[in-house]
Design an enzyme around this catalytic site. Structure first.
Site, mmCIF file in Angstrom:
data_model
loop_
_atom_site.group_PDB
_atom_site.id
_atom_site.type_symbol
_atom_site.label_atom_id
_atom_site.label_comp_id
_atom_site.label_asym_id
_atom_site.label_seq_id
_atom_site.Cartn_x
_atom_site.Cartn_y
_atom_site.Cartn_z
ATOM 1 N N LYS A 165 50.899 44.478 33.503
ATOM 2 C CA LYS A 165 52.222 43.770 33.554
ATOM 3 C C LYS A 165 51.949 42.582 32.527
ATOM 4 O O LYS A 165 53.080 42.336 31.851
ATOM 5 C CB LYS A 165 52.380 43.257 34.836
ATOM 6 C CG LYS A 165 52.361 44.481 35.899
ATOM 7 C CD LYS A 165 52.732 44.067 37.385
ATOM 8 C CE LYS A 165 51.740 42.846 38.098
ATOM 9 N NZ LYS A 165 50.261 43.711 38.136
ATOM 10 N N ARG A 187 57.016 41.335 45.850
ATOM 11 C CA ARG A 187 55.859 41.740 46.255
ATOM 12 C C ARG A 187 55.756 42.576 47.499
ATOM 13 O O ARG A 187 54.856 42.804 47.789
ATOM 14 C CB ARG A 187 54.635 40.760 46.162
ATOM 15 C CG ARG A 187 53.719 40.924 45.017
ATOM 16 C CD ARG A 187 52.907 40.194 44.871
ATOM 17 N NE ARG A 187 51.561 40.537 44.381
ATOM 18 C CZ ARG A 187 51.098 40.258 43.262
ATOM 19 N NH1 ARG A 187 52.246 39.520 42.208
ATOM 20 N NH2 ARG A 187 49.802 40.260 42.700
ATOM 21 N N ARG A 237 38.827 41.814 32.276
ATOM 22 C CA ARG A 237 39.893 41.078 31.671
ATOM 23 C C ARG A 237 39.406 39.653 31.406
ATOM 24 O O ARG A 237 38.291 38.986 32.055
ATOM 25 C CB ARG A 237 40.972 40.768 32.694
ATOM 26 C CG ARG A 237 41.836 39.870 32.220
ATOM 27 C CD ARG A 237 43.151 39.851 32.864
ATOM 28 N NE ARG A 237 43.079 39.896 34.449
ATOM 29 C CZ ARG A 237 43.922 40.253 35.406
ATOM 30 N NH1 ARG A 237 45.191 40.526 34.464
ATOM 31 N NH2 ARG A 237 43.850 40.264 36.395
ATOM 32 N N ARG A 297 39.517 35.100 35.399
ATOM 33 C CA ARG A 297 40.102 34.501 36.530
ATOM 34 C C ARG A 297 39.317 34.512 37.755
ATOM 35 O O ARG A 297 38.580 35.559 37.904
ATOM 36 C CB ARG A 297 41.580 35.587 36.880
ATOM 37 C CG ARG A 297 42.621 34.940 36.368
ATOM 38 C CD ARG A 297 43.799 35.677 36.322
ATOM 39 N NE ARG A 297 44.201 36.424 37.592
ATOM 40 C CZ ARG A 297 45.248 37.350 37.834
ATOM 41 N NH1 ARG A 297 46.001 37.617 36.683
ATOM 42 N NH2 ARG A 297 45.209 38.034 38.915
ATOM 43 N N ARG A 335 42.945 43.092 46.487
ATOM 44 C CA ARG A 335 44.446 43.206 45.967
ATOM 45 C C ARG A 335 44.877 44.545 45.712
ATOM 46 O O ARG A 335 46.160 44.670 45.981
ATOM 47 C CB ARG A 335 44.350 42.392 44.679
ATOM 48 C CG ARG A 335 44.220 40.733 44.540
ATOM 49 C CD ARG A 335 43.389 40.283 43.428
ATOM 50 N NE ARG A 335 44.225 40.439 42.147
ATOM 51 C CZ ARG A 335 43.567 40.592 41.072
ATOM 52 N NH1 ARG A 335 42.376 40.176 40.789
ATOM 53 N NH2 ARG A 335 44.303 40.793 39.885
HETATM 54 P P1 AP5 Z 1 46.877 42.854 32.725
HETATM 55 O O1 AP5 Z 1 47.923 42.985 31.909
HETATM 56 O O2 AP5 Z 1 46.316 41.415 32.680
HETATM 57 O O3 AP5 Z 1 47.345 43.307 34.152
HETATM 58 P P2 AP5 Z 1 48.131 42.857 35.305
HETATM 59 O O4 AP5 Z 1 49.252 44.087 35.581
HETATM 60 O O5 AP5 Z 1 49.027 41.536 34.683
HETATM 61 O O6 AP5 Z 1 47.348 42.494 36.440
HETATM 62 P P3 AP5 Z 1 47.006 41.218 37.395
HETATM 63 O O7 AP5 Z 1 45.775 41.116 37.550
HETATM 64 O O8 AP5 Z 1 47.697 40.051 36.614
HETATM 65 O O9 AP5 Z 1 47.885 41.330 38.472
HETATM 66 P P4 AP5 Z 1 48.131 41.008 39.849
HETATM 67 O O10 AP5 Z 1 49.538 41.557 40.466
HETATM 68 O O11 AP5 Z 1 46.995 41.414 40.619
HETATM 69 O O12 AP5 Z 1 48.066 39.258 39.571
HETATM 70 P P5 AP5 Z 1 48.913 38.267 39.796
HETATM 71 O O13 AP5 Z 1 48.969 37.197 38.643
HETATM 72 O O14 AP5 Z 1 50.626 38.607 39.861
HETATM 73 O O15 AP5 Z 1 45.744 43.598 32.199
HETATM 74 C C1 AP5 Z 1 44.487 43.878 32.818
HETATM 75 C C2 AP5 Z 1 43.566 44.375 31.853
HETATM 76 O O16 AP5 Z 1 43.591 45.428 31.349
HETATM 77 C C3 AP5 Z 1 43.681 43.190 30.707
HETATM 78 O O17 AP5 Z 1 42.069 42.932 30.352
HETATM 79 C C4 AP5 Z 1 44.150 44.077 29.542
HETATM 80 O O18 AP5 Z 1 43.603 43.538 28.171
HETATM 81 C C5 AP5 Z 1 43.766 45.450 30.006
HETATM 82 N N1 AP5 Z 1 44.765 46.428 29.618
HETATM 83 C C6 AP5 Z 1 46.220 46.331 29.715
HETATM 84 N N2 AP5 Z 1 46.926 47.532 29.350
HETATM 85 C C7 AP5 Z 1 45.670 48.345 29.067
HETATM 86 C C8 AP5 Z 1 45.865 49.509 28.466
HETATM 87 N N3 AP5 Z 1 47.023 50.334 28.411
HETATM 88 N N4 AP5 Z 1 44.685 50.265 28.291
HETATM 89 C C9 AP5 Z 1 43.607 49.599 28.326
HETATM 90 N N5 AP5 Z 1 43.539 48.372 28.948
HETATM 91 C C10 AP5 Z 1 44.632 47.633 29.367
HETATM 92 O O19 AP5 Z 1 48.801 37.952 41.256
HETATM 93 C C11 AP5 Z 1 47.592 36.961 41.614
HETATM 94 C C12 AP5 Z 1 47.668 36.695 42.916
HETATM 95 O O20 AP5 Z 1 48.819 35.664 43.222
HETATM 96 C C13 AP5 Z 1 47.986 37.668 44.133
HETATM 97 O O21 AP5 Z 1 46.926 38.313 44.561
HETATM 98 C C14 AP5 Z 1 48.594 37.014 45.204
HETATM 99 O O22 AP5 Z 1 47.638 36.136 45.846
HETATM 100 C C15 AP5 Z 1 49.525 35.843 44.314
HETATM 101 N N6 AP5 Z 1 50.792 36.255 44.258
HETATM 102 C C16 AP5 Z 1 51.400 36.352 43.085
HETATM 103 N N7 AP5 Z 1 52.884 36.562 43.158
HETATM 104 C C17 AP5 Z 1 53.057 36.663 44.343
HETATM 105 C C18 AP5 Z 1 54.077 37.010 45.194
HETATM 106 N N8 AP5 Z 1 55.218 37.371 44.439
HETATM 107 N N9 AP5 Z 1 53.894 36.981 46.644
HETATM 108 C C19 AP5 Z 1 52.835 36.423 47.179
HETATM 109 N N10 AP5 Z 1 51.783 36.160 46.519
HETATM 110 C C20 AP5 Z 1 51.732 36.298 45.052
HETATM 111 MG MG MG Z 2 49.265 39.403 35.518
#
Ligand code: AP5
Ligand code: MG
Length: 214
Positions: free
Chosen positions: A13, A88, A127, A160, A171
């Site tokens: 994402k 979410r 990552r 992270r 997660r």
């Molecule tokens: P990356 O692009 O960073 O992946 P991502 O989908 O953004 O994954 P996240 O871990 O950020 O998602 P998340 O939903 O768990 O975290 P968030 O910050 O939202 O890619 C990942 C890796 O893969 C990278 O190293 C990249 O280089 C590689 N990659 C990418 N594409 C690739 C490809 N095509 N091929 C190969 N490699 C690739 O949330 C974190 C926490 O915040 C949650 O757990 C929760 O506690 C809280 N939170 C956030 N939003 C809410 C909400 N709305 N409600 C409640 N809690 C929330």
């Molecule tokens: Mg992300």
């Protein structure tokens, strides 16, 4: 254009968001990034959010929905925005729909990035993120030219706090239980574009552009 990026942890994402906001000139709003900024700054919101994030759990809706409503009511979101990591769960989606309909607007597209569960843990654990500009890399799949140093701005990379195997697995489970049902919720509105996220980063982006239009 009003877009939501949906997908499990490690789906790509954040990686695709960087390309999308550049092409479509809309702000990237990541609730995860907002919480991490608050943790870094030691705010009350950051302290509360950290308790949940460290366990891989969702931050409670009452801490999350209001801040998104505030953010998307700002001037730079008048012509659109891209939400990454929100909503979410169904309750958050309903609150967002209510807010948008009161504002006389609606969502255009849900970009649903699909990646098999078996490769998600490796994506998140490998990552690396730039401490300064936030660019995202991967030790194996998207390495920097110099290990530990950002290609874009030359600052140091870091990992992270929630990118360890145990928390990532939690997660992913939370995603399956609470977030994945949103695909059905938005399918009823006919606005979901399913994207295969298990392809080269550039190919995933090309498929997203196909779905969103030039
Ligand atoms: P990356 O692009 O960073 O992946 P991502 O989908 O953004 O994954 P996240 O871990 O950020 O998602 P998340 O939903 O768990 O975290 P968030 O910050 O939202 O890619 C990942 C890796 O893969 C990278 O190293 C990249 O280089 C590689 N990659 C990418 N594409 C690739 C490809 N095509 N091929 C190969 N490699 C690739 O949330 C974190 C926490 O915040 C949650 O757990 C929760 O506690 C809280 N939170 C956030 N939003 C809410 C909400 N709305 N409600 C409640 N809690 C929330
Ligand atoms: Mg992300």
């Amino acid at each position: 254009m009003r877009i939501i990026l949906l997908g499990p942890p490690g789906a790509g994402k954040g990686t695709q968001a960087a390309n999308i906001v550049e092409k479509y000139a809309i702000p990237h709003i990541s609730t995860g990034d907002i919480f991490r900024k608050n943790i870094k700054e030691g705010t009350e919101l950051g302290k509360k959010a950290k308790e949940y994030m460290d366990q891989g759990l969702l931050v409670p809706d009452e801490l999350t929905c209001g801040l998104v409503a505030d953010r998307i009511s700002q001037d730079d979101c008048k012509n659109g925005f891209m939400l990454d990591g929100f909503p979410r769960n169904i309750a958050q989606a309903e609150q967002l729909d209510k807010y948008l309909s009161e504002a006389g607007t609606k969502l255009d597209k849900i970009v649903n990035i699909e990646v098999d569960k078996s490769i998600l843990v490796g994506r998140a654990v490998g990552r690396r993120i730039c401490k300064s500009c936030g660019a995202t890399f991967h030790v194996e799949f998207n390495p920097t030219k110099v290990e530990g140093i950002c290609d874009k701005c030359g600052a140091e990379l870091h990992q992270r706090a929630d990118d360890n195997e145990e928390t990532v697995s939690k997660r992913i489970q939370v995603y399956l239980d609470e977030t994945k049902p949103l695909v059905g919720y938005y399918n009823k509105q006919g606005i979901v574009a399913d994207i295969n996220g298990d392809q080269a980063i550039e190919k995933v982006f090309a498929d997203i552009v196909d779905a969103l239009g030039e």
